[in-house]
Design a protein around this motif. Structure first.
Motif, PDB file in Angstrom:
ATOM      1  N   GLY A  67       0.820  -1.199   0.000  1.00  0.00           N
ATOM      2  CA  GLY A  67       0.000   0.000   0.000  1.00  0.00           C
ATOM      3  C   GLY A  67       0.857   1.253   0.000  1.00  0.00           C
ATOM      4  N   ARG A  68       0.186   2.361   0.288  1.00  0.00           N
ATOM      5  CA  ARG A  68       0.871   3.650   0.298  1.00  0.00           C
ATOM      6  C   ARG A  68       2.026   3.649   1.294  1.00  0.00           C
ATOM      7  N   SER A  94      -2.591  -1.735  -3.379  1.00  0.00           N
ATOM      8  CA  SER A  94      -3.798  -0.949  -3.134  1.00  0.00           C
ATOM      9  C   SER A  94      -3.847   0.162  -4.175  1.00  0.00           C
ATOM     10  N   ARG A  95      -5.010   0.795  -4.270  1.00  0.00           N
ATOM     11  CA  ARG A  95      -5.089   1.916  -5.212  1.00  0.00           C
ATOM     12  C   ARG A  95      -4.214   3.069  -4.729  1.00  0.00           C
ATOM     13  N   GLN A 131      -3.511  -3.424  -9.138  1.00  0.00           N
ATOM     14  CA  GLN A 131      -4.507  -2.956  -8.155  1.00  0.00           C
ATOM     15  C   GLN A 131      -5.535  -4.029  -7.791  1.00  0.00           C
ATOM     16  N   ILE A 132      -5.737  -4.169  -6.493  1.00  0.00           N
ATOM     17  CA  ILE A 132      -6.709  -5.135  -5.968  1.00  0.00           C
ATOM     18  C   ILE A 132      -7.838  -4.349  -5.312  1.00  0.00           C
ATOM     19  N   GLN A 152     -12.258  -3.102  -5.291  1.00  0.00           N
ATOM     20  CA  GLN A 152     -13.535  -2.868  -5.976  1.00  0.00           C
ATOM     21  C   GLN A 152     -13.355  -2.486  -7.442  1.00  0.00           C
ATOM     22  N   THR A 153     -12.369  -1.628  -7.706  1.00  0.00           N
ATOM     23  CA  THR A 153     -12.137  -1.197  -9.086  1.00  0.00           C
ATOM     24  C   THR A 153     -10.861  -1.819  -9.644  1.00  0.00           C
ATOM     25  N   GLY A 181       1.530  -2.381   4.674  1.00  0.00           N
ATOM     26  CA  GLY A 181       1.334  -0.927   4.603  1.00  0.00           C
ATOM     27  C   GLY A 181       0.045  -0.545   3.902  1.00  0.00           C
ATOM     28  N   GLY A 205      -6.661  -0.811   4.709  1.00  0.00           N
ATOM     29  CA  GLY A 205      -7.844  -1.671   4.753  1.00  0.00           C
ATOM     30  C   GLY A 205      -9.126  -0.914   4.475  1.00  0.00           C
ATOM     31  N   GLN A 234     -13.008  -0.370  -0.084  1.00  0.00           N
ATOM     32  CA  GLN A 234     -12.853  -0.636  -1.521  1.00  0.00           C
ATOM     33  C   GLN A 234     -11.701  -1.607  -1.777  1.00  0.00           C
ATOM     34  N   HIS A 235     -10.690  -1.586  -0.908  1.00  0.00           N
ATOM     35  CA  HIS A 235      -9.594  -2.547  -1.071  1.00  0.00           C
ATOM     36  C   HIS A 235     -10.049  -3.937  -0.618  1.00  0.00           C
ATOM     37  N   ASN A 288       1.307  -3.553   9.610  1.00  0.00           N
ATOM     38  CA  ASN A 288       0.968  -2.130   9.629  1.00  0.00           C
ATOM     39  C   ASN A 288       1.452  -1.524  10.941  1.00  0.00           C
ATOM     40  N   ASP A 316       0.150   0.992  12.390  1.00  0.00           N
ATOM     41  CA  ASP A 316      -0.973   1.552  13.156  1.00  0.00           C
ATOM     42  C   ASP A 316      -1.838   0.406  13.719  1.00  0.00           C
ATOM     43  N   LEU A 341       7.081  -1.724   8.472  1.00  0.00           N
ATOM     44  CA  LEU A 341       7.260  -2.696   7.380  1.00  0.00           C
ATOM     45  C   LEU A 341       8.697  -2.732   6.878  1.00  0.00           C
TER      46      LEU A 341
HETATM   47  P1  FAD Z   1      -3.565   4.487   3.109  1.00  0.00           P
HETATM   48  O1  FAD Z   1      -5.004   4.469   3.439  1.00  0.00           O
HETATM   49  O2  FAD Z   1      -2.869   5.799   3.076  1.00  0.00           O
HETATM   50  O3  FAD Z   1      -2.839   3.516   4.124  1.00  0.00           O
HETATM   51  C1  FAD Z   1      -1.455   3.377   4.251  1.00  0.00           C
HETATM   52  C2  FAD Z   1      -1.204   2.486   5.444  1.00  0.00           C
HETATM   53  O4  FAD Z   1       0.182   2.242   5.561  1.00  0.00           O
HETATM   54  C3  FAD Z   1      -1.649   3.110   6.774  1.00  0.00           C
HETATM   55  O5  FAD Z   1      -2.545   2.227   7.432  1.00  0.00           O
HETATM   56  C4  FAD Z   1      -0.359   3.292   7.567  1.00  0.00           C
HETATM   57  O6  FAD Z   1      -0.521   3.042   8.941  1.00  0.00           O
HETATM   58  C5  FAD Z   1       0.519   2.228   6.931  1.00  0.00           C
HETATM   59  N1  FAD Z   1       1.963   2.538   7.025  1.00  0.00           N
HETATM   60  C6  FAD Z   1       2.597   3.704   6.682  1.00  0.00           C
HETATM   61  N2  FAD Z   1       3.924   3.577   6.874  1.00  0.00           N
HETATM   62  C7  FAD Z   1       4.135   2.332   7.373  1.00  0.00           C
HETATM   63  C8  FAD Z   1       5.277   1.645   7.786  1.00  0.00           C
HETATM   64  N3  FAD Z   1       6.508   2.180   7.705  1.00  0.00           N
HETATM   65  N4  FAD Z   1       5.138   0.386   8.258  1.00  0.00           N
HETATM   66  C9  FAD Z   1       3.911  -0.187   8.366  1.00  0.00           C
HETATM   67  N5  FAD Z   1       2.774   0.433   7.977  1.00  0.00           N
HETATM   68  C10 FAD Z   1       2.884   1.676   7.479  1.00  0.00           C
HETATM   69  N6  FAD Z   1      -8.580   1.182  -3.129  1.00  0.00           N
HETATM   70  C11 FAD Z   1      -8.058  -0.025  -3.421  1.00  0.00           C
HETATM   71  O7  FAD Z   1      -7.074  -0.471  -2.823  1.00  0.00           O
HETATM   72  N7  FAD Z   1      -8.601  -0.782  -4.439  1.00  0.00           N
HETATM   73  C12 FAD Z   1      -9.678  -0.372  -5.149  1.00  0.00           C
HETATM   74  O8  FAD Z   1     -10.112  -1.091  -6.055  1.00  0.00           O
HETATM   75  C13 FAD Z   1     -10.258   0.903  -4.831  1.00  0.00           C
HETATM   76  N8  FAD Z   1     -11.336   1.334  -5.494  1.00  0.00           N
HETATM   77  C14 FAD Z   1     -11.903   2.530  -5.099  1.00  0.00           C
HETATM   78  C15 FAD Z   1     -13.086   2.950  -5.724  1.00  0.00           C
HETATM   79  C16 FAD Z   1     -13.685   4.131  -5.329  1.00  0.00           C
HETATM   80  C17 FAD Z   1     -14.957   4.558  -5.998  1.00  0.00           C
HETATM   81  C18 FAD Z   1     -13.076   4.911  -4.327  1.00  0.00           C
HETATM   82  C19 FAD Z   1     -13.738   6.196  -3.879  1.00  0.00           C
HETATM   83  C20 FAD Z   1     -11.911   4.519  -3.726  1.00  0.00           C
HETATM   84  C21 FAD Z   1     -11.307   3.336  -4.101  1.00  0.00           C
HETATM   85  N9  FAD Z   1     -10.126   2.897  -3.514  1.00  0.00           N
HETATM   86  C22 FAD Z   1      -9.636   1.659  -3.816  1.00  0.00           C
HETATM   87  C23 FAD Z   1      -9.339   3.771  -2.611  1.00  0.00           C
HETATM   88  C24 FAD Z   1      -9.528   3.463  -1.151  1.00  0.00           C
HETATM   89  O9  FAD Z   1     -10.641   4.164  -0.644  1.00  0.00           O
HETATM   90  C25 FAD Z   1      -8.279   3.864  -0.339  1.00  0.00           C
HETATM   91  O10 FAD Z   1      -8.015   5.225  -0.555  1.00  0.00           O
HETATM   92  C26 FAD Z   1      -7.010   3.088  -0.682  1.00  0.00           C
HETATM   93  O11 FAD Z   1      -7.288   1.694  -0.630  1.00  0.00           O
HETATM   94  C27 FAD Z   1      -5.931   3.418   0.332  1.00  0.00           C
HETATM   95  O12 FAD Z   1      -4.750   2.775  -0.004  1.00  0.00           O
HETATM   96  P2  FAD Z   1      -3.685   2.408   1.115  1.00  0.00           P
HETATM   97  O13 FAD Z   1      -4.314   1.533   2.151  1.00  0.00           O
HETATM   98  O14 FAD Z   1      -2.476   1.900   0.430  1.00  0.00           O
HETATM   99  O15 FAD Z   1      -3.298   3.842   1.697  1.00  0.00           O
END
Ligand code: FAD
Length: 321
Positions: free
Chosen positions: A210-211, A236-237, A250-251, A253-254, A267, A270, A273-274, A288, A290, A307
């Motif tokens: 993820g991000r 993740s997206r 990308q894994i 909903q979309t 990272g 959750g 959409q993921h 994670n 957090d 991570l």
């Molecule tokens: P974040 O939410 O930013 O999470 C990053 C995580 O990394 C945090 O929990 C943080 O604690 C952790 N982290 C940071 N640094 C470290 C570290 N050093 N060690 C351990 N942990 C760390 N998302 C999808 O994934 N797939 C989809 O198909 C999808 N479709 C969507 C469709 C729509 C219509 C919409 C509105 C959104 C969609 N999204 C989708 C986006 C979704 O809502 C989230 O924004 C996205 O999944 C967030 O990605 P993330 O978890 O990587 O990022």
């Protein structure tokens, strides 16, 4: 009552995809002692027919045509309809893949029939057969029964156990000749992105970033872990949007829906959409920093920590095995 069931085999880079064998296993169950007919559409697919028979098909129909080299809804639609009209089956099974998701509604609407899509389990038999499929992004499951008429379903990869291949099985392999005309589009060439190793949607192990992974280099470390486990990398997206990796990973909903035996979320927060794309994985491990991250709600095992310390440790330990 025994049924005749037609199964569409799907090939990629000259080999049948595993979901084809899972679809045959589903077809066997539905056929209830009737005939399972495999169908292969392509430019040069004859060599794959035996494998369908070894996995349970009783007969295989081959439709070969230069316009079927690459999938187009038009070309494959015309070819499949020719087979359907010849065979008049009681049931049809496709894989719930990009191709299956695109082609099945088109065929169903042409036939004026319903479609039970994304089936993950089959219970009961004969007229009491019930099909299980996830709804509300995997938050619930519904059980569907086909009332009457043609039974048409797509099966989600990695959910229905394929039959043990039996290389002594034999069956007729028959070529069906068709005329394909007035195609709206013809694909002349596909330029593929280079992708490492295992196909994400069929992988038994997925290491998803993820991000929190923060960079392309971070994803290289995940690839190392995935390679050691014989798996594929997903994302993740959030990670795709940040350009740490390609959108094909990308894994959700979309993005792609995966159901591996082991899903390691690194990272990833959750977001709902993921989770729509991975929450039915058999074992989920979340890493994670957090402890309140939503991903821990679906995780079987959670590691709260950084991570960038944990992933190298995992790699080191697995390399030592
Ligand atoms: P974040 O939410 O930013 O999470 C990053 C995580 O990394 C945090 O929990 C943080 O604690 C952790 N982290 C940071 N640094 C470290 C570290 N050093 N060690 C351990 N942990 C760390 N998302 C999808 O994934 N797939 C989809 O198909 C999808 N479709 C969507 C469709 C729509 C219509 C919409 C509105 C959104 C969609 N999204 C989708 C986006 C979704 O809502 C989230 O924004 C996205 O999944 C967030 O990605 P993330 O978890 O990587 O990022």
């Amino acid at each position: 009552m025994p049924k005749k069931v037609v199964v569409l085999g799907e090939a990629r880079e000259g080999a049948l995809r595993n979901v084809s064998f899972e679809a045959i296993a589903a077809a066997k169950k539905i056929a209830n002692g009737g005939e399972v007919v495999g169908v292969l559409l392509g430019e040069d697919v004859q060599s794959l027919a035996d494998e369908m028979i070894h996995h349970g098909a009783d007969r295989v129909l081959i439709v070969q045509h230069p316009h079927l080299k690459y999938y187009t809804p038009d070309g494959f639609g015309q070819a499949f309809m020719a087979v359907y009209e010849q065979e008049q089956p009681e049931a049809v099974v496709f894989g719930h893949t990009a191709l299956g998701k695109d082609l099945s509604p088109k065929i169903a609407s042409k036939l004026g029939t319903g479609l039970i899509s994304d089936v993950t389990g089959i219970e009961g038999e004969s007229d009491d057969t019930v099909f299980i499929r996830p709804i509300y992004s995997g938050k619930a499951f519904e059980k569907v029964k086909n009332k009457d008429g043609l039974l048409f379903l797509t099966v989600r990869p990695n959910n229905i156990e394929p039959l043990e291949p039996d290389t002594s099985r034999t069956g007729d392999i028959v070529a069906v000749s068709i005329v394909i005309d007035s195609l709206r589009s013809i694909i002349s060439e596909v330029i593929q992105k280079t992708s490492e190793g295992v196909d994400l949607s069929e992988a038994k192990v997925v290491v998803a970033g993820g991000r929190g992974v923060k960079s392309t280099e971070g994803f290289q470390q995940l690839q190392k872990l995935a390679n050691l486990l014989g798996g594929a990398v997903g994302a993740s997206r959030g990670a795709c949007d940040a350009d740490y990796c390609d959108y094909s990973l990308q894994i959700g909903q979309t993005g792609k829906v995966v159901t591996p035996d082991l899903y390691i979320a690194v990272g990833i927060s959750g977001a709902i959409q993921h989770m729509a794309g991975m929450s039915n994985s058999k074992i989920i491990v979340a890493i994670n920093k957090d402890p309140e991250a939503n991903i821990f709600k679906v995780a079987d095992y959670g590691i709260v920590g950084d991570l960038f310390e944990i992933v190298p440790l995992l790699v080191e330990e697995i390399e030592r095995l």
